[in-house]
Design an enzyme around this catalytic site. Structure first.
Site, PDB file in Angstrom:
ATOM      1  N   TYR A 159      22.093 -34.543 -27.469  1.00 54.57           N
ATOM      2  CA  TYR A 159      20.684 -34.832 -27.242  1.00 54.57           C
ATOM      3  C   TYR A 159      20.491 -36.347 -27.156  1.00 54.57           C
ATOM      4  CZ  TYR A 159      19.787 -29.959 -28.636  1.00 54.57           C
ATOM      5  OH  TYR A 159      19.772 -28.592 -28.734  1.00 54.57           O
ATOM      6  N   LEU A 195       5.331 -20.573 -21.632  1.00 56.23           N
ATOM      7  CA  LEU A 195       4.417 -19.906 -22.563  1.00 56.23           C
ATOM      8  C   LEU A 195       3.611 -20.899 -23.396  1.00 56.23           C
ATOM      9  CD1 LEU A 195       6.733 -16.954 -23.659  1.00 56.23           C
ATOM     10  CD2 LEU A 195       4.955 -16.994 -21.889  1.00 56.23           C
ATOM     11  N   PRO A 208      11.794 -20.536 -27.552  1.00 55.63           N
ATOM     12  CA  PRO A 208      10.892 -19.387 -27.727  1.00 55.63           C
ATOM     13  C   PRO A 208       9.633 -19.483 -26.872  1.00 55.63           C
ATOM     14  CG  PRO A 208      10.704 -20.875 -29.593  1.00 55.63           C
ATOM     15  CD  PRO A 208      11.873 -21.361 -28.775  1.00 55.63           C
ATOM     16  N   LEU A 209       9.317 -20.680 -26.371  1.00 55.36           N
ATOM     17  CA  LEU A 209       8.182 -20.846 -25.458  1.00 55.36           C
ATOM     18  C   LEU A 209       8.637 -20.854 -24.004  1.00 55.36           C
ATOM     19  CD1 LEU A 209       6.083 -23.542 -27.383  1.00 55.36           C
ATOM     20  CD2 LEU A 209       5.858 -21.047 -27.430  1.00 55.36           C
ATOM     21  N   ALA A 210       9.868 -20.424 -23.788  1.00 57.55           N
ATOM     22  CA  ALA A 210      10.416 -20.292 -22.435  1.00 57.55           C
ATOM     23  C   ALA A 210      10.342 -21.593 -21.650  1.00 57.55           C
ATOM     24  CB  ALA A 210       9.701 -19.171 -21.680  1.00 57.55           C
ATOM     25  N   GLY A 261       8.298 -24.040 -21.726  1.00 54.03           N
ATOM     26  CA  GLY A 261       6.974 -24.483 -21.307  1.00 54.03           C
ATOM     27  C   GLY A 261       6.168 -23.414 -20.597  1.00 54.03           C
TER      28      GLY A 261
END
Length: 326
Positions: free
Chosen positions: A55, A214, A208-210, A212
């Site tokens: 990262y 979601l 978990p928010l795909a 962006g």
């Protein structure tokens, strides 16, 4: 905040894990602001922080290290990862003993700590013997540099192979998997989640928010692609469903992942304080059976609307010659 067991390790972690991929050049270059976001998450009860060497080429680890200085380190379950390329040399990447032994010390230095709680293999590497990797990681556990082994984006067969290798060779076993999982990318429900549950492993899903989709901000995606059109249509229907239920789409998305019995803690990856605040309340959301059934109607269980969202394509599918007799 109610804490959850990390598999069968005896370690308790918050139901949300703070991901730090967006701290540094890849997202928020302001170190002070990034540190404030980390501190806000810790003050809210999050005790689980995930990063990786790749990262921003180590910058994220450096920011995390600065944020945990001054007495905060002992209260945090700290996870990082290795595998990705960190230099121009042919051996400055991968899952070999040579690279692991070198890179763990670099991560420890950047993080400003003497030990890593969860050291994760960032991706499978079929050309490297899994026992080579497990042997090196076992030695690091015995040396006190890491506490537990984890994997990320491993297909079900690779998870099983690692468990069998550990049993046969007397290695430390992998206790946690970090897969991609969201309402729009449910492929792991078909096998990975079941396998992890059968081995008593923790599961800490990424995206978990795909990415962006979601959170209401999918602008960087090419909507001319059919698979992205499917995702947009699903996200619109899910947004209407969330509005009908009186919750935000973000809370619906995180609540969905939190509800799966095999999941320990989804990884949230805020870039700003506003994004963090919008996600923290997801632990208070409970999705009833009727709502979950309606989600299933929009995206059927075990379905990835875009195959790319699986996060890993086996080399056997990337090269045509490997799928045909020569």
């Amino acid at each position: 905040m109610e804490y959850r067991p990390l598999g069968r390790t005896g370690v308790s972690v918050s139901p949300l894990c703070l991901g730090t991929m967006m701290f540094g050049a890849w997202g928020n270059p302001d170190h002070d602001e990034s540190i404030r976001i980390i501190h806000r998450a810790l003050d809210a009860g999050i005790n689980f922080v995930d990063t990786a060497d790749v990262y921003s080429r180590g910058e994220s680890e450096e920011i995390v290290g600065k944020a945990l200085a001054g007495g905060r380190r002992d209260r945090v379950v700290l996870a990082t990862k290795f595998h990705g390329r960190m230099g121009d040399g042919p051996n400055e990447q991968g899952n070999s003993r040579r690279w692991i032994m070198q890179e763990v010390d670099s991560s420890l230095r950047r993080l400003g700590t003497d030990w890593i709680d969860l050291y994760q293999v960032h991706r499978p590497e079929p050309d490297t013997d899994v026992d080579e990797t497990l042997g090196a990681l076992t030695d690091l556990v015995r040396a006190g540099k890491i506490r537990y082994l984890g994997s990320s984006t491993f297909p079900a067969h690779a998870i099983v192979e690692a468990q069998w290798a550990a049993e046969r060779r007397g290695r430390e076993r992998v206790v946690c998997e970090q897969p991609p999982y969201s309402i729009l990318a449910r492929g792991i429900e078909a096998d990975v989640l079941t396998v992890c549950a059968s081995y008593g492993m923790g599961v800490i899903p990424w995206s978990p928010l795909a990415g962006g989709w979601l959170s209401g901000r999918p602008q960087r995606f090419d909507l001319s692609l059919p698979e992205n059109q499917r995702k947009l249509e699903a996200a619109d229907r899910l947004g209407a469903l969330a509005e009908e239920g009186g919750i935000s789409l973000i809370h619906l998305a995180l609540g969905f992942v939190l509800e799966h019995p095999a999941v320990t803690a989804p990884i949230i990856g805020p870039r700003t304080m506003e994004q963090l605040e919008s996600q923290l309340g997801a632990t208070e959301v409970e999705l009833d059976t009727e709502l979950l059934d309606r989600i299933d109607e929009i995206v059927p269980p075990g379905t990835n609307l875009n195959p790319v969202d699986a996060g890993y394509t086996p080399p056997s599918l990337e090269a045509g010659a490997r799928r045909r007799r020569v």
